[in-house]
Design a protein around this motif. Sequence first.
Motif, PDB file in Angstrom:
ATOM      1  N   GLN A   1      36.620  34.549  37.028  1.00  0.00           N
ATOM      2  CA  GLN A   1      35.209  34.280  37.286  1.00  0.00           C
ATOM      3  C   GLN A   1      34.356  34.715  36.079  1.00  0.00           C
ATOM      4  N   PHE A   2      34.656  35.894  35.541  1.00  0.00           N
ATOM      5  CA  PHE A   2      33.936  36.393  34.370  1.00  0.00           C
ATOM      6  C   PHE A   2      34.111  35.436  33.190  1.00  0.00           C
ATOM      7  N   PHE A   3      35.339  34.995  32.981  1.00  0.00           N
ATOM      8  CA  PHE A   3      35.634  34.074  31.888  1.00  0.00           C
ATOM      9  C   PHE A   3      34.856  32.772  32.067  1.00  0.00           C
ATOM     10  N   LYS A   4      34.848  32.213  33.273  1.00  0.00           N
ATOM     11  CA  LYS A   4      34.134  30.967  33.526  1.00  0.00           C
ATOM     12  C   LYS A   4      32.628  31.123  33.309  1.00  0.00           C
ATOM     13  N   GLU A   5      32.080  32.262  33.718  1.00  0.00           N
ATOM     14  CA  GLU A   5      30.654  32.505  33.511  1.00  0.00           C
ATOM     15  C   GLU A   5      30.322  32.599  32.028  1.00  0.00           C
ATOM     16  N   ARG A   6      31.165  33.281  31.272  1.00  0.00           N
ATOM     17  CA  ARG A   6      30.935  33.400  29.833  1.00  0.00           C
ATOM     18  C   ARG A   6      31.009  32.033  29.147  1.00  0.00           C
ATOM     19  N   ILE A   7      31.991  31.227  29.533  1.00  0.00           N
ATOM     20  CA  ILE A   7      32.132  29.888  28.959  1.00  0.00           C
ATOM     21  C   ILE A   7      30.901  29.048  29.297  1.00  0.00           C
ATOM     22  N   LYS A   8      30.438  29.132  30.537  1.00  0.00           N
ATOM     23  CA  LYS A   8      29.249  28.389  30.947  1.00  0.00           C
ATOM     24  C   LYS A   8      28.048  28.827  30.109  1.00  0.00           C
ATOM     25  N   PHE A   9      27.896  30.131  29.910  1.00  0.00           N
ATOM     26  CA  PHE A   9      26.798  30.661  29.099  1.00  0.00           C
ATOM     27  C   PHE A   9      26.874  30.141  27.673  1.00  0.00           C
ATOM     28  N   ILE A  10      28.060  30.111  27.103  1.00  0.00           N
ATOM     29  CA  ILE A  10      28.252  29.632  25.731  1.00  0.00           C
ATOM     30  C   ILE A  10      27.909  28.144  25.632  1.00  0.00           C
ATOM     31  N   HIS A  11      28.347  27.365  26.605  1.00  0.00           N
ATOM     32  CA  HIS A  11      28.040  25.932  26.605  1.00  0.00           C
ATOM     33  C   HIS A  11      26.540  25.689  26.722  1.00  0.00           C
ATOM     34  N   GLU A  12      25.872  26.427  27.576  1.00  0.00           N
ATOM     35  CA  GLU A  12      24.426  26.267  27.732  1.00  0.00           C
ATOM     36  C   GLU A  12      23.696  26.632  26.439  1.00  0.00           C
ATOM     37  N   ALA A  13      24.128  27.711  25.789  1.00  0.00           N
ATOM     38  CA  ALA A  13      23.509  28.119  24.531  1.00  0.00           C
ATOM     39  C   ALA A  13      23.723  27.057  23.457  1.00  0.00           C
ATOM     40  N   ARG A  14      24.918  26.496  23.414  1.00  0.00           N
ATOM     41  CA  ARG A  14      25.222  25.447  22.444  1.00  0.00           C
ATOM     42  C   ARG A  14      24.348  24.218  22.689  1.00  0.00           C
ATOM     43  N   ASP A  15      24.247  23.807  23.944  1.00  0.00           N
ATOM     44  CA  ASP A  15      23.430  22.641  24.277  1.00  0.00           C
ATOM     45  C   ASP A  15      21.967  22.870  23.908  1.00  0.00           C
ATOM     46  N   GLU A  16      21.484  24.072  24.151  1.00  0.00           N
ATOM     47  CA  GLU A  16      20.098  24.395  23.813  1.00  0.00           C
ATOM     48  C   GLU A  16      19.873  24.322  22.303  1.00  0.00           C
ATOM     49  N   LYS A  17      20.828  24.828  21.535  1.00  0.00           N
ATOM     50  CA  LYS A  17      20.701  24.770  20.079  1.00  0.00           C
ATOM     51  C   LYS A  17      20.764  23.336  19.573  1.00  0.00           C
ATOM     52  N   GLU A  18      21.607  22.505  20.181  1.00  0.00           N
ATOM     53  CA  GLU A  18      21.689  21.106  19.772  1.00  0.00           C
ATOM     54  C   GLU A  18      20.368  20.387  20.049  1.00  0.00           C
ATOM     55  N   GLU A  19      19.766  20.645  21.201  1.00  0.00           N
ATOM     56  CA  GLU A  19      18.480  20.031  21.516  1.00  0.00           C
ATOM     57  C   GLU A  19      17.409  20.479  20.521  1.00  0.00           C
ATOM     58  N   SER A  20      17.416  21.750  20.197  1.00  0.00           N
ATOM     59  CA  SER A  20      16.462  22.280  19.232  1.00  0.00           C
ATOM     60  C   SER A  20      16.659  21.615  17.867  1.00  0.00           C
ATOM     61  N   PHE A  21      17.908  21.449  17.470  1.00  0.00           N
ATOM     62  CA  PHE A  21      18.228  20.818  16.197  1.00  0.00           C
ATOM     63  C   PHE A  21      17.750  19.369  16.173  1.00  0.00           C
ATOM     64  N   GLU A  22      17.966  18.637  17.265  1.00  0.00           N
ATOM     65  CA  GLU A  22      17.524  17.251  17.336  1.00  0.00           C
ATOM     66  C   GLU A  22      15.996  17.156  17.246  1.00  0.00           C
ATOM     67  N   LYS A  23      15.293  18.061  17.918  1.00  0.00           N
ATOM     68  CA  LYS A  23      13.835  18.063  17.849  1.00  0.00           C
ATOM     69  C   LYS A  23      13.365  18.342  16.426  1.00  0.00           C
ATOM     70  N   LEU A  24      14.034  19.264  15.755  1.00  0.00           N
ATOM     71  CA  LEU A  24      13.697  19.597  14.375  1.00  0.00           C
ATOM     72  C   LEU A  24      13.898  18.382  13.478  1.00  0.00           C
ATOM     73  N   GLN A  25      14.983  17.654  13.687  1.00  0.00           N
ATOM     74  CA  GLN A  25      15.221  16.452  12.890  1.00  0.00           C
ATOM     75  C   GLN A  25      14.145  15.405  13.130  1.00  0.00           C
ATOM     76  N   GLN A  26      13.750  15.232  14.373  1.00  0.00           N
ATOM     77  CA  GLN A  26      12.702  14.264  14.675  1.00  0.00           C
ATOM     78  C   GLN A  26      11.389  14.669  14.017  1.00  0.00           C
ATOM     79  N   GLN A  27      11.087  15.957  14.015  1.00  0.00           N
ATOM     80  CA  GLN A  27       9.872  16.430  13.358  1.00  0.00           C
ATOM     81  C   GLN A  27       9.927  16.158  11.864  1.00  0.00           C
ATOM     82  N   GLU A  28      11.084  16.369  11.261  1.00  0.00           N
ATOM     83  CA  GLU A  28      11.230  16.111   9.828  1.00  0.00           C
ATOM     84  C   GLU A  28      11.039  14.628   9.526  1.00  0.00           C
TER      85      GLU A  28
END
Length: 96
Positions: free
Chosen positions: A6-33
Motif C-alpha cells: 500500500q505504501f509503495f502504491k501511494e508513493r508511485i501515485k504521488f510520483i505520477h501526479e507530480a510528474r503530470d503536474e510538471k508536464e502540464e506546467s512545462f506545456e503552459k510555459l511552452q505556449q507562453q513562449e
Amino acid sequence: MDFQEQFFKERIKFIHEARDEKEESFEKLQQQEREKVKQSNPNPSNAEEYRRRADEIEKFIKFQDEEMQAFVAERDKLIKAHEKKMVGMRERHWQE
C-alpha cells in the motif's frame, strides 16, 4: 506485507501526479513562449521584415515541436522499459 505494498502504491501515485503536474506546467510555459515570439513584433515596417519574422516564428515553433516529440518518445521508451522490468520482477516473484 500489505502495508508495504500500500505504501509503495501511494508513493508511485504521488510520483505520477507530480510528474503530470510538471508536464502540464512545462506545456503552459511552452505556449507562453510561443505567444511571446508571435507578439514580439506585431507591426513590421515592410514586407521583407514581415517574411523574415514569420520565418523566425515558424522555425521556433518547429524546433519546439521537435523537442516535444523527442521528449514524448523518450518518456514512452522509459515507461515501456519500466513496465518490462516490472513484468520480469513479477515473474521472478511468482517463481520464488
